[in-house]
Write a protein that holds these residues in place. Sequence first.
Motif, PDB file in Angstrom:
ATOM      1  N   ALA A   3      60.745   2.664  13.622  1.00  6.74           N
ATOM      2  CA  ALA A   3      59.948   1.450  13.415  1.00  6.74           C
ATOM      3  C   ALA A   3      60.750   0.397  12.665  1.00  6.74           C
ATOM      4  O   ALA A   3      61.630   0.710  11.852  1.00  6.74           O
ATOM      5  CB  ALA A   3      58.688   1.798  12.630  1.00  6.74           C
ATOM      6  N   ARG A   4      60.439  -0.853  12.951  1.00  6.60           N
ATOM      7  CA  ARG A   4      61.028  -1.944  12.194  1.00  6.60           C
ATOM      8  C   ARG A   4      60.532  -1.889  10.752  1.00  6.60           C
ATOM      9  O   ARG A   4      59.413  -1.425  10.492  1.00  6.60           O
ATOM     10  CB  ARG A   4      60.636  -3.290  12.825  1.00  6.60           C
ATOM     11  CG  ARG A   4      61.407  -4.472  12.277  1.00  6.60           C
ATOM     12  CD  ARG A   4      60.943  -5.766  12.920  1.00  6.60           C
ATOM     13  NE  ARG A   4      59.709  -6.253  12.300  1.00  6.60           N
ATOM     14  CZ  ARG A   4      59.165  -7.442  12.559  1.00  6.60           C
ATOM     15  NH1 ARG A   4      59.736  -8.236  13.448  1.00  6.60           N
ATOM     16  NH2 ARG A   4      58.066  -7.818  11.969  1.00  6.60           N
ATOM     17  N   ALA A  40      53.415   3.749  18.591  1.00  7.12           N
ATOM     18  CA  ALA A  40      53.761   2.397  19.048  1.00  7.12           C
ATOM     19  C   ALA A  40      54.781   1.750  18.122  1.00  7.12           C
ATOM     20  O   ALA A  40      55.685   1.036  18.571  1.00  7.12           O
ATOM     21  CB  ALA A  40      52.502   1.547  19.136  1.00  7.12           C
ATOM     22  N   LEU A  41      54.656   2.007  16.806  1.00  8.16           N
ATOM     23  CA  LEU A  41      55.636   1.489  15.859  1.00  8.16           C
ATOM     24  C   LEU A  41      57.003   2.129  16.098  1.00  8.16           C
ATOM     25  O   LEU A  41      58.038   1.452  16.071  1.00  8.16           O
ATOM     26  CB  LEU A  41      55.177   1.763  14.429  1.00  8.16           C
ATOM     27  CG  LEU A  41      53.931   1.037  13.924  1.00  8.16           C
ATOM     28  CD1 LEU A  41      53.561   1.545  12.535  1.00  8.16           C
ATOM     29  CD2 LEU A  41      54.141  -0.463  13.899  1.00  8.16           C
ATOM     30  N   SER A  42      57.009   3.430  16.321  1.00 11.65           N
ATOM     31  CA  SER A  42      58.279   4.139  16.515  1.00 11.65           C
ATOM     32  C   SER A  42      59.010   3.655  17.758  1.00 11.65           C
ATOM     33  O   SER A  42      60.239   3.609  17.785  1.00 11.65           O
ATOM     34  CB  SER A  42      58.013   5.646  16.614  1.00 11.65           C
ATOM     35  OG  SER A  42      57.448   6.137  15.409  1.00 11.65           O
ATOM     36  N   GLN A  46      54.977  -2.217  18.974  1.00 10.30           N
ATOM     37  CA  GLN A  46      54.410  -3.115  17.979  1.00 10.30           C
ATOM     38  C   GLN A  46      55.374  -3.158  16.794  1.00 10.30           C
ATOM     39  O   GLN A  46      55.968  -2.141  16.446  1.00 10.30           O
ATOM     40  CB  GLN A  46      53.024  -2.663  17.521  1.00 10.30           C
ATOM     41  CG  GLN A  46      51.967  -2.692  18.619  1.00 10.30           C
ATOM     42  CD  GLN A  46      50.571  -2.606  18.065  1.00 10.30           C
ATOM     43  OE1 GLN A  46      50.223  -3.248  17.084  1.00 10.30           O
ATOM     44  NE2 GLN A  46      49.742  -1.793  18.708  1.00 10.30           N
ATOM     45  N   ALA A  47      55.513  -4.327  16.192  1.00  8.72           N
ATOM     46  CA  ALA A  47      56.456  -4.475  15.085  1.00  8.72           C
ATOM     47  C   ALA A  47      55.895  -5.419  14.030  1.00  8.72           C
ATOM     48  O   ALA A  47      56.472  -6.467  13.742  1.00  8.72           O
ATOM     49  CB  ALA A  47      57.791  -4.974  15.599  1.00  8.72           C
ATOM     50  N   PRO A  48      54.757  -5.053  13.420  1.00  7.71           N
ATOM     51  CA  PRO A  48      54.177  -5.925  12.385  1.00  7.71           C
ATOM     52  C   PRO A  48      55.022  -5.906  11.114  1.00  7.71           C
ATOM     53  O   PRO A  48      55.741  -4.941  10.838  1.00  7.71           O
ATOM     54  CB  PRO A  48      52.809  -5.295  12.135  1.00  7.71           C
ATOM     55  CG  PRO A  48      53.015  -3.851  12.446  1.00  7.71           C
ATOM     56  CD  PRO A  48      53.974  -3.823  13.603  1.00  7.71           C
ATOM     57  N   ARG A  49      54.906  -6.978  10.335  1.00  6.12           N
ATOM     58  CA  ARG A  49      55.605  -7.033   9.049  1.00  6.12           C
ATOM     59  C   ARG A  49      54.769  -6.437   7.926  1.00  6.12           C
ATOM     60  O   ARG A  49      55.281  -6.163   6.851  1.00  6.12           O
ATOM     61  CB  ARG A  49      55.990  -8.477   8.721  1.00  6.12           C
ATOM     62  CG  ARG A  49      57.006  -9.060   9.680  1.00  6.12           C
ATOM     63  CD  ARG A  49      57.541 -10.393   9.206  1.00  6.12           C
ATOM     64  NE  ARG A  49      58.501 -10.941  10.152  1.00  6.12           N
ATOM     65  CZ  ARG A  49      59.782 -10.599  10.184  1.00  6.12           C
ATOM     66  NH1 ARG A  49      60.249  -9.712   9.313  1.00  6.12           N
ATOM     67  NH2 ARG A  49      60.598 -11.134  11.059  1.00  6.12           N
TER      68      ARG A  49
END
Length: 286
Positions: A3-4, A40-42, A46-49
């Motif tokens: 993830a980001r 989804a993050l991995s 999706q890449a929310p802050r």
Amino acid sequence: MKARAFSYFRAETIEQALDAHARAGDDARFIAGGQSLVPALSLRLQAPRLLIDITHIAELRGVERQGDFLRIGALTRHCEMLSEPLIGQFAPLLRAAAPFVAHPAIRNRGTIGGSVALADPASEFPAITLALAAEIEIAGPAGRRRVRADDFFVDLFETALGPGELITAIHVPVFRSNQRFAFDEMARRRGDYALVGCGLLASCEGDRIDDIRIAFFSVGNVPTRVKTVEATLAGATLDPARVAAAQMALEADLAPPESDEVPPAMRLHLARVLLGRLLGRLGEGA
């Protein structure tokens, strides 16, 4: 992939969660069970802050009867559908569907609010809210509101939730003594996403069906009520001819999309077979 990098905020109240989201805007996501969001993050789908943890908000927990409705907090886990006495008594269709949801590890973490908010068309609980004529309780920047399940699911992974809104509870009309229910699904292996699934709830007078709601999943972009089939069954008794007519009427309600996994004609055939099974159980007093 990983993830980001993101910031994390643990909300203690709904107001704190909404305020944090308002300040971060589109770069924020609410997280509870995380069974869909974390993968989804991995994958960086999706890449929310900012992740806003809502698992410690007491108002989102608990199951209680409120008049003619059972209020199920959004953080109620899938496994609690099997253990909570009030759900077994007043929303037994939810209990019937719960064992089919993925695997125990996921059921121990996943929440009903998260499942309904994601609106995966292959998931059990979004379709069951349709069959139960449930109402979705939502909190957001403009206040609180309730949306009927019939109006909540808009398109593929698209719902009536607006920016910065979150589901706080599911309100289900309490099960009545003259009602019957049935649920089943077909999957290649237990725990896989269903090739087709269905839940139904009927109000009966003896052998006659006065009213019925039937919701399918894994047959389109959204969980789908089959209203032509419902009209075919309303006011009738479940003899073989009526069941066959209901099965044929499915073609007017369902249009499964093209898929590499199952051709549309096969999925429609499976839906007919499944409907026949469930109506048979209903006729036996399910």
